[in-house]
Each structure stands twice: as C-alpha cells, then as structure tokens.
Write a protein that holds these residues in place. Sequence first.
Motif, PDB file in Angstrom:
ATOM      1  N   GLN A  50       0.839  -1.197   0.000  1.00  0.00           N
ATOM      2  CA  GLN A  50       0.000   0.000   0.000  1.00  0.00           C
ATOM      3  C   GLN A  50       0.874   1.247   0.000  1.00  0.00           C
ATOM      4  OE1 GLN A  50      -2.442  -0.862   3.518  1.00  0.00           O
ATOM      5  NE2 GLN A  50      -4.233  -0.699   2.183  1.00  0.00           N
ATOM      6  N   GLY A  51       1.960   1.198   0.737  1.00  0.00           N
ATOM      7  CA  GLY A  51       2.892   2.325   0.761  1.00  0.00           C
ATOM      8  C   GLY A  51       3.455   2.610  -0.617  1.00  0.00           C
ATOM      9  N   LYS A  52       3.800   1.552  -1.356  1.00  0.00           N
ATOM     10  CA  LYS A  52       4.314   1.748  -2.714  1.00  0.00           C
ATOM     11  C   LYS A  52       3.251   2.360  -3.621  1.00  0.00           C
ATOM     12  CE  LYS A  52       7.924   0.616  -4.165  1.00  0.00           C
ATOM     13  NZ  LYS A  52       9.147   1.435  -4.275  1.00  0.00           N
ATOM     14  N   ALA A  53       1.974   2.159  -3.279  1.00  0.00           N
ATOM     15  CA  ALA A  53       0.873   2.743  -4.057  1.00  0.00           C
ATOM     16  C   ALA A  53       0.520   4.142  -3.551  1.00  0.00           C
ATOM     17  CB  ALA A  53      -0.358   1.834  -3.979  1.00  0.00           C
ATOM     18  N   GLY A  54       1.257   4.629  -2.539  1.00  0.00           N
ATOM     19  CA  GLY A  54       1.036   5.972  -2.028  1.00  0.00           C
ATOM     20  C   GLY A  54       0.031   6.069  -0.890  1.00  0.00           C
ATOM     21  N   VAL A  55      -0.503   4.929  -0.447  1.00  0.00           N
ATOM     22  CA  VAL A  55      -1.530   4.944   0.595  1.00  0.00           C
ATOM     23  C   VAL A  55      -0.925   4.978   1.996  1.00  0.00           C
ATOM     24  CG1 VAL A  55      -3.493   3.656   1.561  1.00  0.00           C
ATOM     25  CG2 VAL A  55      -3.142   3.740  -0.913  1.00  0.00           C
ATOM     26  N   ARG A  56       0.197   4.321   2.206  1.00  0.00           N
ATOM     27  CA  ARG A  56       0.851   4.275   3.513  1.00  0.00           C
ATOM     28  C   ARG A  56       2.326   4.652   3.356  1.00  0.00           C
ATOM     29  NH1 ARG A  56      -1.067   0.632   7.797  1.00  0.00           N
ATOM     30  NH2 ARG A  56      -3.225   0.103   7.381  1.00  0.00           N
ATOM     31  N   PRO A  57       2.614   5.887   3.022  1.00  0.00           N
ATOM     32  CA  PRO A  57       4.016   6.264   2.787  1.00  0.00           C
ATOM     33  C   PRO A  57       4.852   6.193   4.069  1.00  0.00           C
ATOM     34  CG  PRO A  57       2.601   8.199   2.758  1.00  0.00           C
ATOM     35  CD  PRO A  57       1.700   7.004   2.884  1.00  0.00           C
ATOM     36  N   ARG A  58       6.119   5.936   3.894  1.00  0.00           N
ATOM     37  CA  ARG A  58       7.078   5.983   5.001  1.00  0.00           C
ATOM     38  C   ARG A  58       8.456   6.222   4.409  1.00  0.00           C
ATOM     39  NH1 ARG A  58       7.220   0.042   7.752  1.00  0.00           N
ATOM     40  NH2 ARG A  58       9.389   0.485   8.202  1.00  0.00           N
ATOM     41  N   ALA A  59       9.335   6.755   5.215  1.00  0.00           N
ATOM     42  CA  ALA A  59      10.645   7.182   4.725  1.00  0.00           C
ATOM     43  C   ALA A  59      11.501   6.013   4.239  1.00  0.00           C
ATOM     44  CB  ALA A  59      11.383   7.943   5.827  1.00  0.00           C
ATOM     45  N   ASP A  60      11.421   4.870   4.907  1.00  0.00           N
ATOM     46  CA  ASP A  60      12.289   3.726   4.567  1.00  0.00           C
ATOM     47  C   ASP A  60      11.543   2.646   3.788  1.00  0.00           C
ATOM     48  OD1 ASP A  60      10.613   2.846   6.619  1.00  0.00           O
ATOM     49  OD2 ASP A  60      12.182   1.667   7.589  1.00  0.00           O
ATOM     50  N   LEU A  61      10.610   3.047   2.955  1.00  0.00           N
ATOM     51  CA  LEU A  61       9.700   2.112   2.289  1.00  0.00           C
ATOM     52  C   LEU A  61      10.421   1.033   1.483  1.00  0.00           C
ATOM     53  CD1 LEU A  61       6.804   1.287   1.721  1.00  0.00           C
ATOM     54  CD2 LEU A  61       6.783   2.940  -0.142  1.00  0.00           C
ATOM     55  N   GLU A  63      13.508  -0.097   1.675  1.00  0.00           N
ATOM     56  CA  GLU A  63      14.263  -0.983   2.570  1.00  0.00           C
ATOM     57  C   GLU A  63      13.313  -1.900   3.336  1.00  0.00           C
ATOM     58  OE1 GLU A  63      16.874  -0.533   6.635  1.00  0.00           O
ATOM     59  OE2 GLU A  63      17.102   1.018   5.111  1.00  0.00           O
ATOM     60  N   ALA A  64      12.217  -1.357   3.835  1.00  0.00           N
ATOM     61  CA  ALA A  64      11.244  -2.148   4.588  1.00  0.00           C
ATOM     62  C   ALA A  64      10.583  -3.196   3.696  1.00  0.00           C
ATOM     63  CB  ALA A  64      10.195  -1.237   5.221  1.00  0.00           C
ATOM     64  N   LEU A  65      10.283  -2.832   2.455  1.00  0.00           N
ATOM     65  CA  LEU A  65       9.672  -3.776   1.516  1.00  0.00           C
ATOM     66  C   LEU A  65      10.617  -4.945   1.241  1.00  0.00           C
ATOM     67  CD1 LEU A  65       7.312  -4.483  -0.414  1.00  0.00           C
ATOM     68  CD2 LEU A  65       8.507  -3.127  -2.151  1.00  0.00           C
ATOM     69  N   ALA A  66      11.867  -4.644   0.983  1.00  0.00           N
ATOM     70  CA  ALA A  66      12.855  -5.698   0.730  1.00  0.00           C
ATOM     71  C   ALA A  66      12.983  -6.614   1.941  1.00  0.00           C
ATOM     72  CB  ALA A  66      14.213  -5.078   0.369  1.00  0.00           C
ATOM     73  N   HIS A  67      13.022  -6.032   3.137  1.00  0.00           N
ATOM     74  CA  HIS A  67      13.123  -6.815   4.368  1.00  0.00           C
ATOM     75  C   HIS A  67      11.915  -7.734   4.531  1.00  0.00           C
ATOM     76  CE1 HIS A  67      13.895  -7.708   8.625  1.00  0.00           C
ATOM     77  NE2 HIS A  67      12.591  -7.554   8.760  1.00  0.00           N
ATOM     78  N   GLU A  68      10.723  -7.205   4.317  1.00  0.00           N
ATOM     79  CA  GLU A  68       9.509  -7.999   4.525  1.00  0.00           C
ATOM     80  C   GLU A  68       9.376  -9.104   3.488  1.00  0.00           C
ATOM     81  OE1 GLU A  68       7.427  -9.016   7.309  1.00  0.00           O
ATOM     82  OE2 GLU A  68       8.163  -6.964   7.498  1.00  0.00           O
ATOM     83  N   LEU A  69       9.755  -8.826   2.241  1.00  0.00           N
ATOM     84  CA  LEU A  69       9.767  -9.881   1.228  1.00  0.00           C
ATOM     85  C   LEU A  69      10.723 -10.998   1.631  1.00  0.00           C
ATOM     86  CD1 LEU A  69       9.634  -7.716  -2.007  1.00  0.00           C
ATOM     87  CD2 LEU A  69       7.928  -9.432  -1.325  1.00  0.00           C
ATOM     88  N   ALA A  70      11.892 -10.626   2.158  1.00  0.00           N
ATOM     89  CA  ALA A  70      12.855 -11.628   2.622  1.00  0.00           C
ATOM     90  C   ALA A  70      12.298 -12.408   3.817  1.00  0.00           C
ATOM     91  CB  ALA A  70      14.183 -10.966   2.974  1.00  0.00           C
ATOM     92  N   ASP A  71      11.614 -11.726   4.740  1.00  0.00           N
ATOM     93  CA  ASP A  71      10.971 -12.414   5.868  1.00  0.00           C
ATOM     94  C   ASP A  71       9.958 -13.443   5.369  1.00  0.00           C
ATOM     95  OD1 ASP A  71      12.240 -11.372   8.088  1.00  0.00           O
ATOM     96  OD2 ASP A  71      10.628  -9.985   8.614  1.00  0.00           O
ATOM     97  N   CYS A  72       9.151 -13.047   4.393  1.00  0.00           N
ATOM     98  CA  CYS A  72       8.144 -13.953   3.839  1.00  0.00           C
ATOM     99  C   CYS A  72       8.801 -15.152   3.162  1.00  0.00           C
ATOM    100  CB  CYS A  72       7.216 -13.217   2.875  1.00  0.00           C
ATOM    101  SG  CYS A  72       6.063 -12.096   3.707  1.00  0.00           S
ATOM    102  N   LEU A  73       9.872 -14.906   2.415  1.00  0.00           N
ATOM    103  CA  LEU A  73      10.593 -15.999   1.777  1.00  0.00           C
ATOM    104  C   LEU A  73      11.153 -16.947   2.829  1.00  0.00           C
ATOM    105  CD1 LEU A  73      11.733 -17.421  -0.706  1.00  0.00           C
ATOM    106  CD2 LEU A  73      13.661 -15.803  -0.637  1.00  0.00           C
ATOM    107  N   TRP A  74      11.714 -16.402   3.894  1.00  0.00           N
ATOM    108  CA  TRP A  74      12.243 -17.237   4.981  1.00  0.00           C
ATOM    109  C   TRP A  74      11.138 -18.104   5.573  1.00  0.00           C
ATOM    110  CZ3 TRP A  74      11.093 -17.271  10.256  1.00  0.00           C
ATOM    111  CH2 TRP A  74      11.902 -18.112  11.027  1.00  0.00           C
TER     112      TRP A  74
END
Length: 110
Positions: A50-61, A63-74
């Motif tokens: 949602q942040g990438k779509a502009g709905v939930r912006p954040r400064a470290d988007l 980096e956070a997206l990459a981290h969460e994708l890696a968490d999901c893969l793990w």
Amino acid sequence: MDLTELQARARAVRARYADVERAAYGRSWTTEELMLGFLGDVGDLAKLVQGKAGVRPRADLDEALAHELADCLWSVLSLADAYGVDLEAAFTSTMDGLDAHLAARQAEGS
C-alpha cells in the motif's frame, strides 16, 4: 545464492530461533506458530505494498519492503523444510502446470 543455499541458510536461522524459543518458552515454535508468524509478515507486506501505491508512505519504504519480502521468503522456506517439501521441484512442477494452463487459454482465444 541458489535455492539450495537459501534453504540451508533458512534452516540454520530457524535452528537458532528454536534455541532462543526453547530458552524463553521451554519449547520451540510449532509449524502452526510458524504459519501464524508468516501471516503476520504477509500483513506487514500488504501495508508496504500500500505504501508503494502511495496509501501508507514511510521514509524507509524500499528498505522495509525488501526486508519484509525476505521475511516472507524465509517463512516459506522454513515451512517447506518443516514439512519435507522439495520446494524447487514443487515450484518447477507448479510453473509447468501454469504454463500449460495459460497456453491452453491462449489457444482457446486464438
């Protein structure tokens, strides 16, 4: 890193988590608890999408997206390991099936 190396790394990290869990709770997480953790990670990932779509912006988007994708893969790797799933074979078989299905759909539309 190939899938076999990713699986080995995920297994090693899962084993370290199990040690920490045993020390803290007297037992390691069950596969059901691993799945619940994965669901939490997927929820976090949804918020970042949602942040990438502009709905939930954040400064470290990014980096956070990459981290969460890696968490999901793990989590997926850990669950596959827990259930003895050959993820590489399952992925190949699933993609082959999807390719065949899509080719049939495209042939119907021609």
